[in-house]
Scaffold this motif. Structure first.
Motif, PDB file in Angstrom:
ATOM      1  N   PHE A  83       0.850  -1.193   0.000  1.00 22.89           N
ATOM      2  CA  PHE A  83       0.000   0.000   0.000  1.00 22.89           C
ATOM      3  C   PHE A  83       0.886   1.244   0.000  1.00 22.89           C
ATOM      4  CE2 PHE A  83      -2.252  -3.381   2.239  1.00 22.89           C
ATOM      5  CZ  PHE A  83      -3.436  -3.450   1.509  1.00 22.89           C
ATOM      6  N   GLU A  84       0.511   2.186  -0.875  1.00 23.93           N
ATOM      7  CA  GLU A  84       1.274   3.425  -0.950  1.00 23.93           C
ATOM      8  C   GLU A  84       1.007   4.282   0.280  1.00 23.93           C
ATOM      9  OE1 GLU A  84       0.097   5.338  -4.522  1.00 23.93           O
ATOM     10  OE2 GLU A  84       1.401   4.133  -5.814  1.00 23.93           O
ATOM     11  N   ILE A  85       2.016   4.969   0.676  1.00 25.54           N
ATOM     12  CA  ILE A  85       1.850   5.955   1.745  1.00 25.54           C
ATOM     13  C   ILE A  85       2.247   7.328   1.201  1.00 25.54           C
ATOM     14  CG2 ILE A  85       2.285   4.292   3.577  1.00 25.54           C
ATOM     15  CD1 ILE A  85       5.095   5.474   3.848  1.00 25.54           C
ATOM     16  N   LYS A  86       1.627   8.349   1.693  1.00 24.09           N
ATOM     17  CA  LYS A  86       1.910   9.700   1.267  1.00 24.09           C
ATOM     18  C   LYS A  86       2.715  10.399   2.333  1.00 24.09           C
ATOM     19  CE  LYS A  86      -2.313  10.039  -1.490  1.00 24.09           C
ATOM     20  NZ  LYS A  86      -3.584  10.771  -1.735  1.00 24.09           N
ATOM     21  N   THR A  87       3.748  11.075   1.906  1.00 21.33           N
ATOM     22  CA  THR A  87       4.642  11.730   2.858  1.00 21.33           C
ATOM     23  C   THR A  87       5.311  12.936   2.209  1.00 21.33           C
ATOM     24  OG1 THR A  87       6.556  11.448   4.291  1.00 21.33           O
ATOM     25  CG2 THR A  87       6.555  10.220   2.223  1.00 21.33           C
ATOM     26  N   LYS A  88       5.743  13.867   3.049  1.00 23.53           N
ATOM     27  CA  LYS A  88       6.509  15.015   2.598  1.00 23.53           C
ATOM     28  C   LYS A  88       7.954  14.947   3.092  1.00 23.53           C
ATOM     29  CE  LYS A  88       2.540  18.155   2.314  1.00 23.53           C
ATOM     30  NZ  LYS A  88       1.978  19.461   2.720  1.00 23.53           N
ATOM     31  N   SER A  89       8.279  13.831   3.674  1.00 20.08           N
ATOM     32  CA  SER A  89       9.608  13.683   4.275  1.00 20.08           C
ATOM     33  C   SER A  89      10.730  13.721   3.239  1.00 20.08           C
ATOM     34  CB  SER A  89       9.678  12.370   5.065  1.00 20.08           C
ATOM     35  OG  SER A  89       8.702  12.344   6.071  1.00 20.08           O
TER      36      SER A  89
ATOM     37  N   GLY B  11      14.490  22.686 -11.422  1.00 13.85           N
ATOM     38  CA  GLY B  11      13.797  22.548 -10.149  1.00 13.85           C
ATOM     39  C   GLY B  11      12.472  21.836 -10.307  1.00 13.85           C
ATOM     40  N   ILE B  12      11.827  21.540  -9.164  1.00 14.45           N
ATOM     41  CA  ILE B  12      10.554  20.835  -9.201  1.00 14.45           C
ATOM     42  C   ILE B  12       9.668  21.325  -8.052  1.00 14.45           C
ATOM     43  CG2 ILE B  12      11.419  18.915  -7.818  1.00 14.45           C
ATOM     44  CD1 ILE B  12       9.585  17.092  -9.505  1.00 14.45           C
ATOM     45  N   GLU B  13       8.376  21.457  -8.359  1.00 13.95           N
ATOM     46  CA  GLU B  13       7.399  21.871  -7.360  1.00 13.95           C
ATOM     47  C   GLU B  13       6.325  20.792  -7.245  1.00 13.95           C
ATOM     48  OE1 GLU B  13       5.911  25.648  -8.528  1.00 13.95           O
ATOM     49  OE2 GLU B  13       7.868  26.661  -8.425  1.00 13.95           O
ATOM     50  N   PHE B  14       6.035  20.345  -5.983  1.00 15.32           N
ATOM     51  CA  PHE B  14       5.006  19.334  -5.750  1.00 15.32           C
ATOM     52  C   PHE B  14       4.604  19.371  -4.278  1.00 15.32           C
ATOM     53  CE2 PHE B  14       9.089  17.433  -5.067  1.00 15.32           C
ATOM     54  CZ  PHE B  14       8.936  16.612  -3.967  1.00 15.32           C
ATOM     55  N   ASP B  15       3.500  18.690  -3.953  1.00 15.61           N
ATOM     56  CA  ASP B  15       2.985  18.710  -2.577  1.00 15.61           C
ATOM     57  C   ASP B  15       3.527  17.567  -1.746  1.00 15.61           C
ATOM     58  OD1 ASP B  15       1.518  20.998  -2.997  1.00 15.61           O
ATOM     59  OD2 ASP B  15      -0.244  19.895  -3.698  1.00 15.61           O
ATOM     60  N   GLU B  16       3.440  16.351  -2.269  1.00 15.86           N
ATOM     61  CA  GLU B  16       3.823  15.193  -1.481  1.00 15.86           C
ATOM     62  C   GLU B  16       4.294  14.061  -2.375  1.00 15.86           C
ATOM     63  OE1 GLU B  16       0.280  14.333   0.643  1.00 15.86           O
ATOM     64  OE2 GLU B  16      -0.806  13.620  -1.116  1.00 15.86           O
ATOM     65  N   VAL B  17       4.866  13.065  -1.751  1.00 16.49           N
ATOM     66  CA  VAL B  17       5.400  11.903  -2.462  1.00 16.49           C
ATOM     67  C   VAL B  17       4.609  10.675  -2.045  1.00 16.49           C
ATOM     68  CG1 VAL B  17       7.415  10.465  -2.862  1.00 16.49           C
ATOM     69  CG2 VAL B  17       7.692  12.932  -2.541  1.00 16.49           C
ATOM     70  N   GLN B  18       4.266   9.860  -3.021  1.00 17.79           N
ATOM     71  CA  GLN B  18       3.623   8.571  -2.749  1.00 17.79           C
ATOM     72  C   GLN B  18       4.707   7.495  -2.795  1.00 17.79           C
ATOM     73  OE1 GLN B  18       0.507   8.051  -5.609  1.00 17.79           O
ATOM     74  NE2 GLN B  18      -0.642   9.844  -4.922  1.00 17.79           N
ATOM     75  N   LEU B  19       4.839   6.751  -1.673  1.00 19.15           N
ATOM     76  CA  LEU B  19       5.926   5.781  -1.557  1.00 19.15           C
ATOM     77  C   LEU B  19       5.394   4.357  -1.575  1.00 19.15           C
ATOM     78  CD1 LEU B  19       8.183   7.357   1.224  1.00 19.15           C
ATOM     79  CD2 LEU B  19       8.583   7.335  -1.240  1.00 19.15           C
ATOM     80  N   LEU B  20       6.188   3.495  -2.212  1.00 19.55           N
ATOM     81  CA  LEU B  20       5.910   2.064  -2.215  1.00 19.55           C
ATOM     82  C   LEU B  20       7.250   1.360  -2.064  1.00 19.55           C
ATOM     83  CD1 LEU B  20       3.544   0.035  -2.541  1.00 19.55           C
ATOM     84  CD2 LEU B  20       4.163  -0.114  -4.963  1.00 19.55           C
ATOM     85  N   PHE B  21       7.377   0.557  -0.986  1.00 21.06           N
ATOM     86  CA  PHE B  21       8.670  -0.049  -0.675  1.00 21.06           C
ATOM     87  C   PHE B  21       8.824  -1.383  -1.398  1.00 21.06           C
ATOM     88  CE2 PHE B  21      11.492  -2.582   2.149  1.00 21.06           C
ATOM     89  CZ  PHE B  21      12.611  -1.792   2.047  1.00 21.06           C
TER      90      PHE B  21
ATOM     91  N   PHE C  18      12.855   2.357  -2.360  1.00 20.04           N
ATOM     92  CA  PHE C  18      11.531   2.949  -2.414  1.00 20.04           C
ATOM     93  C   PHE C  18      11.207   3.352  -3.858  1.00 20.04           C
ATOM     94  CE2 PHE C  18      12.491   3.718   2.075  1.00 20.04           C
ATOM     95  CZ  PHE C  18      11.296   3.340   2.665  1.00 20.04           C
ATOM     96  N   GLU C  19       9.964   3.069  -4.252  1.00 18.94           N
ATOM     97  CA  GLU C  19       9.441   3.607  -5.504  1.00 18.94           C
ATOM     98  C   GLU C  19       8.596   4.816  -5.143  1.00 18.94           C
ATOM     99  OE1 GLU C  19       7.345   0.617  -7.619  1.00 18.94           O
ATOM    100  OE2 GLU C  19       9.099  -0.677  -7.868  1.00 18.94           O
ATOM    101  N   ALA C  20       9.060   5.993  -5.547  1.00 16.61           N
ATOM    102  CA  ALA C  20       8.380   7.239  -5.216  1.00 16.61           C
ATOM    103  C   ALA C  20       7.641   7.767  -6.444  1.00 16.61           C
ATOM    104  CB  ALA C  20       9.384   8.269  -4.715  1.00 16.61           C
ATOM    105  N   LYS C  21       6.435   8.271  -6.191  1.00 16.72           N
ATOM    106  CA  LYS C  21       5.624   8.805  -7.276  1.00 16.72           C
ATOM    107  C   LYS C  21       5.099  10.185  -6.895  1.00 16.72           C
ATOM    108  CE  LYS C  21       1.536   7.789 -10.084  1.00 16.72           C
ATOM    109  NZ  LYS C  21       0.420   6.833 -10.325  1.00 16.72           N
ATOM    110  N   ILE C  22       5.257  11.123  -7.821  1.00 19.00           N
ATOM    111  CA  ILE C  22       4.775  12.489  -7.614  1.00 19.00           C
ATOM    112  C   ILE C  22       3.713  12.763  -8.675  1.00 19.00           C
ATOM    113  CG2 ILE C  22       5.396  14.918  -7.471  1.00 19.00           C
ATOM    114  CD1 ILE C  22       8.279  14.011  -6.927  1.00 19.00           C
TER     115      ILE C  22
END
Length: 718
Positions: A26-32, A49-59, A66-70
């Protein structure tokens, strides 16, 4: 205690495993990771540069990353920004712990974006000459792209990157004459290879399409391969002007409609120099029309100002700088369609044209040979070579119509269009005067043999006498000619038997000639030229003068007579004597006008009716350039005598003066009186006690004739 610690550790481990198991499914959302991702991208390029709110992580437990999705991020670069559909990346836990470059993979999926922005972004990651060229030539268009990038341990992009997607509504400006619009295609860029598929575009509002086009970067040498096709295109003169005007202004095409299929490949270096060009084309021409600047009426009497090629199938192949074009179809040059088949190639550093023209009901003529095709089909085959020095070799020209044959082989022309050699001419045909012609011209080194049974010289003699082209320099080299022809037609009523002789041409001038023949009634004809140093002596004797004299338009009704001509030419100046004996004139406009002005209407009527007989005509004259000076011309006959001198400047001025003496027999009677006859009549041949003084002067087409009234019908001594 130990047991409690073991339970606690086991519990923590279980929680950790549970968390890992959870985030691996299950993906988790984080700004870490926001700052780390932003710093990694900025580390790669400070302008990126890049602008976004949060990252969706899947380990990924197995790979320990980690597979990160923005979702819906915005990439910024050089004061620009691009809205992205998604960015996926692979972050190594091990690299995070070691504080190394953590991003291992990057997958960017764009929204539909202006293509110029995408090119600017790609330029940051892959600044190649191709990208630079695209950036400067592409004006508009939208692009959807998937960008896949792999990084090494220090954050450098690996060579296995991949970019694919599609372009819509593109606009490219290659040159000022060419506008490419409505560009649509799929693309795939992988390391040093660029593939385009399903390409569609409009060039100056003309639609083209291509299944594929590929470019491979071979260390600075780009290998390009692809195809280009079009359905029926109709180009008018203004469209053709835009295209052909880039290469040449000397085009004559008025309109063309065609379809084509083209496969090509070539190499291009960094300086855009093309090499190893290969082309394979199939072209269907529905209609091609062009201006006929050269007219061509000499061979095609009814040729039009516009020539049409209709329904042609053309194949073009170019390989290793060897060009071959082959085609066939219909051609409309005159009033009805003819068929033509042709091929053009440039082997052996020369161009070779082979053509077969099938003439149906249209006319075809060779004026010089007095030939005109009948109503039956005629096949004309030709093979022409043009070498690198612009020298032309007519390898073969073969015309066949039923039993008629005209064959020319190996006629070589220099770049100045002078004839270098003629290997063979074979003529066997019935001409326009229904006369048979059967002669051959063959060459052995610089000696030519002109032989045969029969030949009609009528048109050739007329052309040589009247046409200034006969005096042009036609031959590049000197040659000798041997003539042996059994029968020569001079006109419809006169012919020569057993024409034999030799002549030598040096510097386009006949230096030596010795030719003889006989008329049908055994009257003889001789023609000789002898040259010694700077002097050339010409002699022409014909015991039958009519076939020669009657060719001059200003003399009508010439009968009988023999002709003797003698000339000496030295340093471009000639002194000549022409004698004609025992002949009769029926009409001579200038003489008729003189007789009328002198009120000698009876003699004038005789001249235009039954004709006036002359016993002798002799003219002594000199010539230099275009000026002929008549020192003395006299003609003596039973009814009239003429004594004249003056000059003729060709195409400019005629100035003649003389005396016309009627009733020559009466003057002879007076002249026979001792002493008194010599005073009254004179001692010169042609003078008499009764005479008319006249002048003829003016341009050749507007001569003015005057008779001196003081001397009209007066004794000579007055």
């Amino acid at each position: 205690m130990k047991k409690n610690i073991l339970y606690f550790v086991s519990f923590i481990f279980l929680i950790f495993i549970s968390i890992l198991t959870y985030i691996s499914y299950f993906e988790i959302k984080t700004k870490s990771f926001n700052n780390q991702i932003k710093n990694s991208i900025n580390k790669f390029d400070k302008n990126l540069g890049i602008e976004f709110d949060e990252v969706q992580l899947l380990f990924n437990i197995r790979r320990f990353n980690f597979e990160a999705k923005i979702v819906d991020p915005k990439i910024t670069f050089n004061s620009n920004s691009i809205d992205i559909k998604s960015i996926k990346t692979l972050v190594s836990v091990k690299s995070i712990i070691k504080r190394d470059f953590a991003v291992k993979k990057l997958h960017i999926q764009t929204k539909s974006t202006n293509i110029k922005k995408i090119i600017s972004l790609i330029k940051i990651t892959n600044n190649t000459p191709q990208i630079y060229l695209l950036q400067n030539k592409i004006e508009d268009g939208n692009l959807v792209a998937n960008i896949k990038i792999n990084f090494d341990e220090i954050g450098k992009i690996k060579s296995d990157f991949e970019i694919y997607g599609h372009v819509a509504d593109g606009k490219i400006n290659l040159l000022s004459q060419f506008n490419i619009n409505n560009v649509n295609f799929l693309f795939k860029i992988k390391n040093k290879k660029y593939d385009l598929k399903d390409i569609k575009f409009s060039l100056n509002e003309l639609d083209f399409f291509s299944k594929e086009l590929s470019l491979i970067d071979g260390n600075g040498i780009y290998n390009i391969k692809g195809n280009l096709n079009n359905k029926i295109l109709k180009l008018r003169k203004e469209n053709i002007s835009n295209i052909l005007g880039l290469f040449s202004k000397n085009y004559a095409i008025e309109q063309i409609s065609f379809s084509s299929k083209n496969n090509f490949s070539f190499k291009l270096n960094k300086k855009f120099k093309v090499s190893q060009l290969s082309l394979d084309s199939q072209i269907q021409i529905e209609n091609l029309s062009f201006k006929n600047k050269k007219k061509g009426k000499y061979f095609f009497p009814e040729i039009k100002d516009i020539v049409f090629f209709k329904n042609h199938d053309v194949k073009i192949n170019l390989e290793d700088n060897i060009f071959l074009a082959e085609g066939f179809g219909n051609v409309l040059m005159q009033n009805k369609l003819d068929k033509i088949e042709y091929s053009i190639n440039n082997r052996d550093q020369s161009y070779q044209l082979d053509a077969i023209l099938e003439l149906n009901e249209n006319p075809f003529s060779i004026e010089f040979l007095n030939y005109r095709k009948k109503k039956s089909n005629t096949i004309l085959k030709t093979k022409i070579n043009l070498n690198k020095n612009n020298e032309i070799d007519l390898k073969i020209l073969n015309l066949k119509e039923n039993n008629d044959k005209i064959l020319l082989e190996n006629i070589s022309l220099g770049n100045n269009f002078k004839i270098k050699k003629i290997d063979k001419i074979d003529l066997d045909y019935i001409d326009n005067d229904n006369k048979e012609n059967s002669v051959q011209l063959k060459r052995k080194k610089n000696l030519y043999y002109f032989t045969g049974d029969v030949f009609n010289f009528d048109k050739i003699i007329t052309k040589l006498l009247k046409d200034e082209t006969s005096k042009k320099n036609l031959f590049q080299d000197n040659f000798d000619l041997n003539i042996q022809i059994k029968k020569i037609y001079l006109d419809n009523s006169d012919s020569l038997q057993n024409l034999k002789g030799n002549l030598s041409v040096v510097d386009n001038k006949v230096k030596y000639a010795d030719i003889n023949a006989k008329f049908s009634n055994n009257q003889k004809l001789f023609f000789t030229i002898k040259s010694k140093k700077d002097k050339k002596i010409t002699s022409f004797v014909s015991e039958k003068a009519k076939p020669i004299v009657k060719r001059y338009d200003f003399i009508k009704g010439f009968e009988g007579g023999s002709l003797d001509f003698y000339s000496e030419n030295k340093n471009g100046k000639s002194a000549s004597t022409l004698k004609v004996f025992d002949f009769k004139l029926q009409e001579l406009p200038a003489l008729t006008k003189l007789l009328t002005l002198a009120s000698l209407q009876g003699i004038a009527d005789t001249l235009t009716g039954e004709g006036i007989r002359f016993n002798e005509l002799e003219m002594n004259f000199t010539g230099e350039n275009k000026l002929m000076t008549i020192d003395e011309l006299y003609a003596i006959g039973p009814a009239i005598s003429v004594l004249m001198n003056g000059y003729i400047e060709k195409d400019k001025l005629v100035s003649l003066r003389g005396t016309l003496v009627p009733a020559t027999t009466l003057n002879k009677t007076i002249g026979s009186i001792p002493f008194l006859g010599k005073i009254l009549v004179g001692s010169k041949i042609g003078e008499g006690v009764f005479g008319v003084s006249f002048k003829i002067k003016g341009p050749p087409n507007n001569l003015e004739t005057k008779v001196n009234p003081i001397k009209t019908l007066t004794p000579r001594f007055i």
